[in-house]
Design an enzyme around this catalytic site. Structure first.
Site, PDB file in Angstrom:
ATOM      1  N   LYS A   1       0.757  -1.214   0.189  1.00 11.56           N
ATOM      2  CA  LYS A   1       0.022   0.032   0.008  1.00 11.56           C
ATOM      3  C   LYS A   1       0.907   1.130   0.249  1.00 11.56           C
ATOM      4  CE  LYS A   1      -3.741   1.987   2.630  1.00 11.56           C
ATOM      5  NZ  LYS A   1      -4.914   2.119   3.770  1.00 11.56           N
TER       6      LYS A   1
ATOM      7  N   SER B   1      -9.824   2.528   2.981  1.00 12.09           N
ATOM      8  CA  SER B   1      -8.798   3.056   2.048  1.00 12.09           C
ATOM      9  C   SER B   1      -7.870   2.014   1.358  1.00 12.09           C
ATOM     10  CB  SER B   1      -8.024   4.006   3.059  1.00 12.09           C
ATOM     11  OG  SER B   1      -6.981   3.295   3.714  1.00 12.09           O
TER      12      SER B   1
ATOM     13  N   SER C   1      -9.618  -0.181   7.139  1.00 13.73           N
ATOM     14  CA  SER C   1      -9.211  -0.153   5.965  1.00 13.73           C
ATOM     15  C   SER C   1      -8.432  -1.010   5.122  1.00 13.73           C
ATOM     16  CB  SER C   1      -8.042   1.238   5.747  1.00 13.73           C
ATOM     17  OG  SER C   1      -8.933   2.248   6.114  1.00 13.73           O
TER      18      SER C   1
END
Length: 512
Positions: A84, A159, A183
């Site tokens: 990420k 997210s 997330s």
């Protein structure tokens, strides 16, 4: 040589087994994943940066090790992974999906990246997210929208939608995400992947770009529970560079996951959280959840209902505490030291203060600005005690709810997300509706306890549903055993893994 489609659909454990048997090389794996990335990215858009050359070099370095050197490495050595873009990587652009960090090349690695490199796990690249991890759909990225592989007109959650979509679409067998209010787990639910939020402090946050420091946690994104266990054992452990890191050794997650695969849950007490299902949850989500609970019972678990009455305040408390920490953490992005710098118009005084204001106006998106303003207000003189102070008191009540619940049960369960994946734009004009997606995941972050989402089948709309396990603090292994058991039982009931129902046109023609 296994064909590309067959190879990328293996679990990380199966890939590692083929590496040890010398049926494939790490270069074979990385090359196959890069081929899939090339084919999938026009429709999925999971990656912000692909580091193909570096990944191939890392793969070659593993392949060139002697057998004795390989034997000393973790089980997943040689298996590639995606990261990420909230986690800093030396020499690879790290943006947090924000214009304000566009082009920034970190001079150091996060602790988890150092551990992955020490384990000889090639880094495929950096995945998309909501800007500074602020969102539940990955629609707030400054660069692109990531699509859900199950339906490219729908969001992958957020997210960390990029990491979840990459694993779901077979662009990567493994990924890392960050979880501040769900997330990792909520995108896992929406994309049919496994997402784990470890105990707060169980995995070093050094090198994770801070959103809300008392809530953020790095964790695994995978396709199987065992893969998550193996990955968490690699990245976990104490780190003196992180003041919130827990000073103890890693938990035995792998042993628990392998024990769970035997599907014997006799003696395990499972707590059904009354406040985290029912009203507001999509009927198909509820149906799959209760079917999964019945499977836990069939495997010998005792299911009891537990009440956590203060959970109903968790969303309100979170959306005061989190923006308050956001407003503090994001103050460092001012155009003075690194990242974007935008000078004010010529008719405006060319002062440092005006430059900072102009830079932040240009560099931050609407959702980030919304949370900065909300947090600044909550921390302001005259409102601090009424808002931030009160929210922290509610947080204590939620922690106490968990303590009481774990006196009645070994592990708690709930649906991960109240709905399946929604369409792009469906909730963008209603921030409160977007925030509600995290109603079941937020309590674990407020209390710092570990939680995991695994696929529980498909809803009536043909989209994945997530099932959440929550364990006591620093007892991550407790959730791995029932999660692995349920995963095995569900796969047997489906007759195949959940992803076998996923249509993957980007894989057509890739066989070699």
């Amino acid at each position: 040589m296994t064909d590309t489609t067959e190879l990328v659909k293996l679990s990380a454990v199966q890939m590692a087994e083929k590496l040890r048997a010398k049926e494939i090389t790490s270069r074979d794996l990385v090359s196959a994943q890069l081929d899939v990335i090339d084919a999938a990215e026009p429709s999925i858009k999971a990656f912000l940066t692909v580091s193909g050359e570096a990944a191939l070099e890392q793969a070659d370095a593993f392949d060139n090790l002697s057998d004795s050197e390989k034997a000393e490495l973790p089980e997943l050595a040689g298996v590639p992974i995606a990261i990420k873009d909230m986690i800093v990587t030396k020499g690879i652009q790290t943006t947090a999906a924000s214009r304000i960090l566009e082009g920034w090349i970190p001079p150091y690695d996060a602790t988890v990246i150092e551990k992955l490199k020490a384990a000889h796990m090639p880094l495929l690249g950096k995945t998309n997210l909501d800007e500074f991890a602020q969102g539940s759909s990955t629609e707030h990225s400054a660069y692109q929208n990531t699509s859900n592989p199950w339906d490219v007109e729908r969001v992958p959650g957020g997210s960390g939608g990029g990491s979840a979509a990459a694993v779901s679409a077979f662009e990567a067998p493994l990924a890392l995400g960050t979880d501040t209010g769900g997330s990792i787990r909520q995108p896992g639910a929406l994309t049919g992947t496994v997402g784990v939020k470890p105990t707060y402090g169980g995995v070093s946050r050094f090198g994770a770009i801070a959103m809300a420091s008392s809530l953020d946690q790095i964790g695994p994104v995978t396709r199987t529970v065992l893969d998550s266990a193996l990955l968490q054992e690699i990245i976990g452990g104490h780190d003196k560079r992180d003041s919130t890191s827990i000073p103890e050794g890693p938990r035995p997650m792998v042993a628990a996951a392998r024990e769970g695969q035997r599907r014997d849950l006799k003696g395990l007490k499972v707590g059904l959280v009354k406040e985290l299902n029912g009203e507001g949850f999509q009927p198909g989500v509820e149906a799959r959840f209760h079917e999964a609970v019945d499977m836990l019972t069939a495997m010998g678990a005792e299911v009891v209902e537990v009440s956590c009455p203060n959970f109903k305040y968790s969303l309100g408390a979170y959306y005061i505490i989190m923006p308050s920490e956001v407003s503090s953490n994001l103050a460092r992005y001012d155009g003075m030291r690194y990242g974007l710098r935008v000078m004010p118009p010529e008719d405006v005084a060319q002062t440092a203060a005006n430059m900072m204001a102009t830079t932040r106006e240009a560099g931050f998106g609407d959702e980030v600005k919304r949370r900065i303003i909300l947090g600044t207000y909550a921390l302001s003189a005259g409102y601090y005690d009424a808002w931030y102070g009160s929210a922290q008191k509610v947080r204590t009540l939620i922690i106490n709810d968990f303590k009481k619940a774990f006196e009645q049960a070994d592990v708690l369960v709930s649906p991960t997300s109240p709905t399946t994946a929604f369409k792009f734009g469906e909730k963008m004009d209603d921030p409160l509706a977007m925030y509600m997606n995290d109603i079941a995941t937020i309590p674990a972050n407020l209390a710092g306890v570990p939680a995991m989402s695994i696929p529980a089948g498909l809803s009536d709309d043909g989209l994945p549903v997530g099932f959440q396990f929550i364990a006591p603090q620093q007892r991550d292994e407790v959730m791995y055993k029932p999660a692995a058991a349920l995963e095995a039982a569900l796969e047997e009931s489906w007759g195949a893994p959940i992803w076998s129902s996923l249509k993957t046109p980007w894989l057509d023609g890739l066989n070699k």
